[in-house]
Structure formats: structure tokens, C-alpha cells
Design a protein around this motif. Structure first.
Motif, short mmCIF file in Angstrom:
data_model
loop_
_atom_site.label_atom_id
_atom_site.label_comp_id
_atom_site.label_asym_id
_atom_site.label_seq_id
_atom_site.Cartn_x
_atom_site.Cartn_y
_atom_site.Cartn_z
N GLN A 176 0.24 1.36 5.46
CA GLN A 176 0.94 1.41 4.13
C GLN A 176 0.31 0.37 3.01
O GLN A 176 0.11 0.87 1.89
CB GLN A 176 2.54 0.92 4.46
N ALA A 177 -0.28 -1.02 3.57
CA ALA A 177 -0.60 -1.79 2.83
C ALA A 177 -2.06 -1.24 2.01
O ALA A 177 -2.35 -1.49 0.95
CB ALA A 177 -1.03 -3.07 3.66
N ARG A 178 -2.86 -0.63 3.00
CA ARG A 178 -4.27 -0.15 2.47
C ARG A 178 -4.04 0.88 1.42
O ARG A 178 -4.65 0.88 0.42
CB ARG A 178 -4.97 0.27 3.82
N LEU A 179 -2.96 1.81 1.48
CA LEU A 179 -2.81 2.90 0.73
C LEU A 179 -2.04 2.76 -0.35
O LEU A 179 -2.03 3.50 -1.60
CB LEU A 179 -2.50 4.24 1.60
N TRP A 180 -0.84 1.90 -0.12
CA TRP A 180 0.30 1.76 -1.03
C TRP A 180 0.01 0.66 -2.02
O TRP A 180 0.34 0.78 -3.31
CB TRP A 180 1.47 1.70 -0.42
N GLN A 181 -0.52 -0.61 -1.34
CA GLN A 181 -0.70 -1.49 -2.40
C GLN A 181 -1.62 -1.50 -3.76
O GLN A 181 -1.59 -2.08 -4.73
CB GLN A 181 -1.26 -2.77 -1.52
N PRO A 182 -2.74 -0.89 -3.43
CA PRO A 182 -3.59 -0.77 -4.73
C PRO A 182 -2.85 0.11 -5.76
O PRO A 182 -3.15 -0.03 -7.11
CB PRO A 182 -4.86 0.49 -4.31
N GLN A 212 3.70 10.97 1.95
CA GLN A 212 4.10 11.57 3.18
C GLN A 212 3.42 10.69 4.31
O GLN A 212 3.40 11.01 5.34
CB GLN A 212 3.67 12.95 3.14
N LEU A 213 2.96 9.38 3.89
CA LEU A 213 2.32 8.54 4.83
C LEU A 213 3.16 8.22 6.07
O LEU A 213 2.66 8.55 7.19
CB LEU A 213 2.08 7.14 4.43
N ASP A 214 4.42 7.75 5.91
CA ASP A 214 5.26 7.63 7.27
C ASP A 214 5.40 8.88 8.13
O ASP A 214 5.27 8.80 9.19
CB ASP A 214 6.58 7.24 6.53
N GLU A 215 5.74 10.10 7.48
CA GLU A 215 5.94 11.11 8.05
C GLU A 215 4.79 11.81 8.95
O GLU A 215 4.93 12.17 10.10
CB GLU A 215 6.33 12.45 7.22
N THR A 216 3.47 11.66 8.02
CA THR A 216 2.30 11.92 8.71
C THR A 216 2.04 11.03 10.07
O THR A 216 1.47 11.48 11.11
CB THR A 216 1.02 11.63 7.69
N TRP A 217 2.29 9.81 9.86
CA TRP A 217 2.25 8.70 11.01
C TRP A 217 2.94 9.43 12.25
O TRP A 217 2.72 9.08 13.21
CB TRP A 217 2.45 7.28 10.69
N GLN A 218 4.25 9.83 12.02
CA GLN A 218 4.94 10.04 13.06
C GLN A 218 4.73 11.49 13.52
O GLN A 218 4.84 11.53 14.74
CB GLN A 218 6.80 10.31 12.28
N ILE A 219 4.14 12.48 12.77
CA ILE A 219 3.57 13.68 13.40
C ILE A 219 2.55 13.31 14.20
O ILE A 219 2.10 13.97 15.40
CB ILE A 219 3.22 14.42 12.20
N TYR A 277 8.76 -0.60 0.29
CA TYR A 277 9.41 -0.81 1.53
C TYR A 277 8.28 -0.62 2.61
O TYR A 277 8.15 0.68 3.04
CB TYR A 277 10.40 0.17 1.45
N ARG A 278 7.84 -1.39 3.22
CA ARG A 278 6.97 -1.51 4.29
C ARG A 278 7.59 -1.89 5.78
O ARG A 278 8.52 -2.56 6.06
CB ARG A 278 5.86 -2.67 4.17
N ALA A 279 6.92 -1.29 6.80
CA ALA A 279 7.18 -1.63 8.08
C ALA A 279 6.95 -2.83 8.74
O ALA A 279 5.69 -3.12 8.14
CB ALA A 279 6.75 -0.41 9.05
N GLU A 280 7.62 -3.29 9.57
CA GLU A 280 7.17 -4.70 10.21
C GLU A 280 6.37 -4.37 11.34
O GLU A 280 5.27 -5.03 11.53
CB GLU A 280 8.41 -5.36 10.50
N GLU A 281 6.54 -3.28 12.01
CA GLU A 281 5.90 -2.68 13.25
C GLU A 281 6.02 -1.16 13.24
O GLU A 281 7.04 -0.73 12.57
CB GLU A 281 6.17 -3.45 14.38
N PRO A 282 5.23 -0.45 13.95
CA PRO A 282 3.90 -1.19 14.53
C PRO A 282 3.00 -1.30 13.31
O PRO A 282 2.96 -1.15 12.29
CB PRO A 282 3.60 0.04 15.29
N ALA A 283 2.02 -2.52 14.02
CA ALA A 283 1.30 -2.93 13.12
C ALA A 283 0.10 -1.72 12.57
O ALA A 283 -0.34 -2.14 11.15
CB ALA A 283 0.29 -4.02 13.94
N GLU A 284 -0.05 -0.78 13.18
CA GLU A 284 -0.99 0.37 12.62
C GLU A 284 -0.49 0.93 11.48
O GLU A 284 -1.27 1.02 10.40
CB GLU A 284 -1.22 1.34 13.80
N LEU A 285 0.94 1.22 11.57
CA LEU A 285 1.56 1.76 10.26
C LEU A 285 1.61 0.73 9.23
O LEU A 285 1.37 1.11 7.97
CB LEU A 285 2.94 2.13 10.66
N ALA A 286 1.93 -0.59 9.39
CA ALA A 286 1.99 -1.42 8.36
C ALA A 286 0.73 -1.63 7.75
O ALA A 286 0.85 -1.64 6.48
CB ALA A 286 2.53 -3.04 9.07
#
Length: 234
Positions: free
Chosen positions: A109-115, A193-200, A97-106
Motif C-alpha cells: 500500500q505504501a509503495r503504490l499509494w503514497q506516490p 484493487q490492491l487490497d482485493e488483489t492481495w486477498q485473491i 486508509y492503510r493496513a497495520e498488518e500483515p506487513a506485506e500488505l502495508a
């Protein structure tokens, strides 16, 4: 509870493995079951948890003991239920489950999760679909069956760690990667914790969130240590 013993030791079990003894008496699980530990290294580590207690015994400071007793009291008797619950995480795995925006978060996610999804596809022949947004979307039954088989392949001891790691990470793929050594404990924490870290990073962190994340980091590390001790020479 108050400490009720003086000496802690380990001893070979009559059947197989090793038991922890308190003042010469075999340690039992909360359900009053003996739990011979598969490796000497794990038995020594569990014994160390008991030896390090002060005047009061604090169970929350003994994660290895908790894992071992859970394997005996709950995972063994309820194995089918534990497998089903753990495998079900693949239906809505965090990494899908990926974010559409912001582009930095998306992008992160792609860089760390897709592998990790690519690894799961190769390792288990389980191709999970990725989507944007939070609404659940059905996954390929073949992929789900393959990941369920991967869960079933774990014995009760490793299944205990897998279940805990899956819940802590919110991702079966991350938990499998942790147990198989594709990720170390800190990397598993970071990707889950990628999403939470980005929010922090954007808004800061409150005390409650910091405590929750600290507990998750410790729990994930304990899962990895438990598996390492299981694999140590008996």
C-alpha cells in the motif's frame, strides 16, 4: 431493444461539434435531448458503437454513448450535485486508509499509494492525511477544498468520466490521476484493487468477484478512452 435503423453516420452540428445520425435522423439521449459531441473522434467512436450492434441493441455494450448521454441528461442539469458527490470521496479516499498488518500488505500500500498522494499534494496543493484502520478521520478542510476545486475545473463531459472513475476506483485521487494521465487505465485498476488483489493471491477468487473486477477494469478503461476522444482534434 430490436435494432430499428440501418445506416449510421456523423454530421456537423449547426452550433458546434458533431452529431450521430441513424438513417439520417439525429441520435438523441434517453431524455430525448440532442447531444452534439465535442470532437469528431468521439462522434465517430459513438457512431461505431451503434453500427456494431446486431439485431438487438445492447446499451451495456456502448459505454461511450452512455457517457455522452449522461453528460447531457444528468451531469449538466445536476452539475452542483455531481461535483459535491464526487469531491466527497476525498473525505475518505481509499489511498488514505492503510493496513497495520500483515506487513506485506502495508508495504505494498505504501509503495503504490503514497506516490499518488504525493502527486496530489504537489498538483493540487492538497495534503491528505494517512491513517491505519478503517474508522474515518477528518481531513484538512484546505485539502478538501483544493480537491473540490479540481473537480469543479472539469467541464460536463470530463466530469462525467471523473465521476464514473471515482466511483469505480473508490478514490478521487486515483480518478484525477487517471484523467490527467498520471496513471493509465490498467494502473488505475491495479492500485484501486490492491487490497482485493492481495486477498485473491492468498485465498483465491470466486466467480462473482472475478466478474465484478472484470467489469470495473472495462469501466475504468472506458473512462480513459472517453477523455482521450474528447481531447482529439475536432
Amino acid at each position: 431493444m430490436k435494432r430499428f435503423y440501418t445506416t449510421v453516420d456523423i454530421a456537423p452540428h449547426a452550433g458546434n461539434g458533431f452529431v450521430v445520425t441513424l438513417d439520417g435522423r439525429t441520435l438523441k439521449s434517453p431524455a430525448k435531448k440532442p447531444f452534439p459531441l465535442p470532437s469528431r473522434a468521439l462522434a465517430q467512436a459513438v457512431a461505431a458503437e451503434w453500427a456494431e450492434q446486431g439485431e438487438q441493441v445492447a446499451p451495456h455494450t456502448m459505454p461511450l454513448t452512455l457517457f455522452a448521454s449522461t453528460a447531457v441528461d444528468r451531469v449538466g442539469p445536476e452539475r452542483a450535485t455531481i461535483i459535491a458527490g464526487t469531491a466527497a470521496y476525498a473525505e475518505t479516499d481509499l489511498l488514505c486508509y492503510r493496513a497495520e498488518e500483515p506487513a506485506e500488505l502495508a508495504e505494498r500500500q505504501a509503495r503504490l499509494w503514497q506516490p499518488l498522494l504525493d502527486w496530489a499534494a504537489l498538483r493540487f496543493d492538497a495534503v491528505l492525511k494517512v491513517q491505519t484502520g478503517l474508522m474515518p478521520a477528518p481531513q484538512d478542510p484546505q485539502a478538501l477544498n483544493a480537491l473540490r476545486a479540481a473537480v469543479e475545473a472539469h467541464d460536463d463531459w470530463r466530469l462525467t468520466a471523473l465521476q464514473t472513475a471515482t466511483s469505480a476506483c473508490g478514490s478521487l485521487v486515483v480518478a484525477l490521476a487517471l484523467l490527467e494521465g498520471r496513471l493509465d487505465a490498467e494502473a488505475a485498476f491495479e492500485v484501486s484493487q490492491l487490497d482485493e488483489t492481495w486477498q485473491i493471491e492468498k485465498w483465491g477468487e470466486d466467480a462473482e468477484s472475478a466478474e465484478r473486477r472484470a467489469n470495473l477494469r472495462v469501466e475504468i478503461a472506458a473512462c480513459r478512452r472517453f477523455v482521450d476522444l474528447l481531447a482529439a482534434a475536432a
